[in-house]
Design a protein around this motif. Structure first.
Motif, mmCIF file in Angstrom:
data_model
loop_
_atom_site.group_PDB
_atom_site.id
_atom_site.type_symbol
_atom_site.label_atom_id
_atom_site.label_comp_id
_atom_site.label_asym_id
_atom_site.label_seq_id
_atom_site.Cartn_x
_atom_site.Cartn_y
_atom_site.Cartn_z
ATOM 1 N N VAL A 66 0.881 -1.169 0.000
ATOM 2 C CA VAL A 66 0.000 0.000 0.000
ATOM 3 C C VAL A 66 0.913 1.212 0.000
ATOM 4 O O VAL A 66 1.791 1.337 0.859
ATOM 5 N N ARG A 67 0.712 2.099 -0.968
ATOM 6 C CA ARG A 67 1.503 3.329 -1.046
ATOM 7 C C ARG A 67 0.632 4.505 -0.645
ATOM 8 O O ARG A 67 -0.451 4.690 -1.183
ATOM 9 N N MET A 68 1.142 5.291 0.281
ATOM 10 C CA MET A 68 0.423 6.465 0.770
ATOM 11 C C MET A 68 0.969 7.716 0.102
ATOM 12 O O MET A 68 2.177 7.833 -0.119
ATOM 13 N N SER A 69 0.085 8.680 -0.155
ATOM 14 C CA SER A 69 0.528 9.979 -0.656
ATOM 15 C C SER A 69 1.239 10.703 0.498
ATOM 16 O O SER A 69 1.038 10.362 1.673
ATOM 17 N N PRO A 70 2.071 11.703 0.191
ATOM 18 C CA PRO A 70 2.796 12.413 1.258
ATOM 19 C C PRO A 70 1.889 13.000 2.346
ATOM 20 O O PRO A 70 2.267 13.021 3.515
ATOM 21 N N ASP A 71 0.677 13.450 1.979
ATOM 22 C CA ASP A 71 -0.236 14.007 2.990
ATOM 23 C C ASP A 71 -1.118 12.944 3.647
ATOM 24 O O ASP A 71 -1.985 13.256 4.460
ATOM 25 N N LEU A 72 -0.902 11.670 3.302
ATOM 26 C CA LEU A 72 -1.621 10.514 3.857
ATOM 27 C C LEU A 72 -3.112 10.509 3.534
ATOM 28 O O LEU A 72 -3.888 9.807 4.169
ATOM 29 N N ARG A 73 -3.517 11.273 2.537
ATOM 30 C CA ARG A 73 -4.940 11.347 2.202
ATOM 31 C C ARG A 73 -5.340 10.406 1.065
ATOM 32 O O ARG A 73 -6.512 10.295 0.747
ATOM 33 N N LEU A 74 -4.362 9.737 0.440
ATOM 34 C CA LEU A 74 -4.668 8.787 -0.622
ATOM 35 C C LEU A 74 -3.840 7.527 -0.410
ATOM 36 O O LEU A 74 -2.618 7.598 -0.268
ATOM 37 N N ALA A 75 -4.524 6.399 -0.384
ATOM 38 C CA ALA A 75 -3.858 5.100 -0.263
ATOM 39 C C ALA A 75 -4.069 4.340 -1.565
ATOM 40 O O ALA A 75 -5.209 4.126 -1.982
ATOM 41 N N THR A 76 -2.968 3.973 -2.227
ATOM 42 C CA THR A 76 -3.049 3.127 -3.409
ATOM 43 C C THR A 76 -2.768 1.710 -2.944
ATOM 44 O O THR A 76 -1.667 1.407 -2.474
ATOM 45 N N ILE A 77 -3.779 0.869 -3.033
ATOM 46 C CA ILE A 77 -3.703 -0.493 -2.512
ATOM 47 C C ILE A 77 -3.471 -1.441 -3.686
ATOM 48 O O ILE A 77 -4.302 -1.529 -4.594
ATOM 49 N N TYR A 78 -2.336 -2.125 -3.648
ATOM 50 C CA TYR A 78 -1.993 -3.073 -4.704
ATOM 51 C C TYR A 78 -2.486 -4.448 -4.303
ATOM 52 O O TYR A 78 -2.209 -4.904 -3.188
ATOM 53 N N VAL A 79 -3.225 -5.088 -5.202
ATOM 54 C CA VAL A 79 -3.771 -6.418 -4.931
ATOM 55 C C VAL A 79 -3.361 -7.365 -6.051
ATOM 56 O O VAL A 79 -3.097 -6.946 -7.176
ATOM 57 N N MET A 80 -3.294 -8.655 -5.714
ATOM 58 C CA MET A 80 -2.963 -9.663 -6.719
ATOM 59 C C MET A 80 -3.680 -10.958 -6.364
ATOM 60 O O MET A 80 -3.424 -11.546 -5.312
ATOM 61 N N ASP A 88 -1.076 -5.460 -8.764
ATOM 62 C CA ASP A 88 0.375 -5.475 -8.549
ATOM 63 C C ASP A 88 1.005 -6.249 -9.701
ATOM 64 O O ASP A 88 0.835 -7.462 -9.794
ATOM 65 N N GLU A 89 1.703 -5.551 -10.566
ATOM 66 C CA GLU A 89 2.253 -6.174 -11.767
ATOM 67 C C GLU A 89 3.716 -6.571 -11.619
ATOM 68 O O GLU A 89 4.346 -6.979 -12.583
ATOM 69 N N ARG A 90 4.255 -6.483 -10.411
ATOM 70 C CA ARG A 90 5.664 -6.851 -10.222
ATOM 71 C C ARG A 90 5.917 -8.310 -10.539
ATOM 72 O O ARG A 90 6.967 -8.667 -11.058
ATOM 73 N N PHE A 91 4.939 -9.187 -10.258
ATOM 74 C CA PHE A 91 5.120 -10.606 -10.532
ATOM 75 C C PHE A 91 5.229 -10.844 -12.030
ATOM 76 O O PHE A 91 6.049 -11.635 -12.481
ATOM 77 N N ALA A 120 8.665 -9.692 -13.157
ATOM 78 C CA ALA A 120 9.704 -10.646 -12.754
ATOM 79 C C ALA A 120 9.679 -11.877 -13.667
ATOM 80 O O ALA A 120 10.730 -12.376 -14.076
ATOM 81 N N GLU A 121 8.481 -12.337 -14.015
ATOM 82 C CA GLU A 121 8.362 -13.502 -14.901
ATOM 83 C C GLU A 121 8.899 -13.170 -16.291
ATOM 84 O O GLU A 121 9.580 -13.972 -16.923
ATOM 85 N N ARG A 122 8.592 -11.955 -16.779
ATOM 86 C CA ARG A 122 9.087 -11.527 -18.087
ATOM 87 C C ARG A 122 10.613 -11.493 -18.110
ATOM 88 O O ARG A 122 11.248 -11.985 -19.044
ATOM 89 N N ILE A 123 11.230 -10.977 -17.061
ATOM 90 C CA ILE A 123 12.694 -10.907 -16.972
ATOM 91 C C ILE A 123 13.283 -12.313 -16.897
ATOM 92 O O ILE A 123 14.276 -12.614 -17.558
ATOM 93 N N ASP A 124 12.647 -13.185 -16.120
ATOM 94 C CA ASP A 124 13.126 -14.556 -16.005
ATOM 95 C C ASP A 124 13.107 -15.271 -17.355
ATOM 96 O O ASP A 124 14.071 -15.940 -17.728
ATOM 97 N N LYS A 125 12.011 -15.106 -18.096
ATOM 98 C CA LYS A 125 11.920 -15.715 -19.430
ATOM 99 C C LYS A 125 13.000 -15.160 -20.349
ATOM 100 O O LYS A 125 13.615 -15.898 -21.122
ATOM 101 N N LEU A 126 13.231 -13.866 -20.266
ATOM 102 C CA LEU A 126 14.252 -13.228 -21.088
ATOM 103 C C LEU A 126 15.635 -13.794 -20.771
ATOM 104 O O LEU A 126 16.412 -14.112 -21.673
#
Length: 137
Positions: free
Chosen positions: A53-67, A109-112, A115-121
């Protein structure tokens, strides 16, 4: 601008306070999922992780990453979370003690995938050939 503030802006992921509040929000959402507090057939039909979960500097917005496990139906899962945004925001505000309940938004959450793309490469014949040539030099 003070030297301290400038250092804080350069911290990866935000200030210590942003990171701490983001972790509190992440734990609150993960606990709600674990307990089955979000009543939606799409959410209930998937095993879902909340890696960040990434918070904005003023803590008024939470970006919640789900997978969802296996990345299955990721768009549908995010849409289901969006449908329950009002309930989730109220629950988060109730569970963590903040001056303001942050607005929330959901992202896959697109990190997975990356990571898979890099591994295949790295396993591709071209890269393997280049690596073997590097060993001969």
């Amino acid at each position: 601008m003070s030297k301290h503030k400038n250092h804080r802006e350069q911290t990866p992921g935000g200030s210590q306070r942003q990171l701490r509040v983001g972790e509190l929000v992440r734990h609150a959402v993960a606990e709600m999922l674990m307990r089955g507090d979000v009543h939606d057939p799409v959410i209930e039909g998937h095993l879902i992780t909340v890696p960040e979960v990434r918070m904005s500097p003023d803590l008024r917005l939470a970006t919640i990453y789900v997978m969802p496990m296996g990345g299955r139906d990721a768009g549908e899962v995010v849409a289901a979370f969006e449908r329950h945004k009002k309930f989730l925001r109220a629950e988060i505000a109730h569970r963590i003690n903040l001056k303001f309940a942050p607005d929330i938004r959901f992202r896959v959450d697109e990190r997975f995938d990356e990571a898979e793309r890099i591994d295949k490469l790295l396993r591709s014949p071209e890269v393997q050939r280049d690596l073997e040539q590097g060993d001969d030099e």
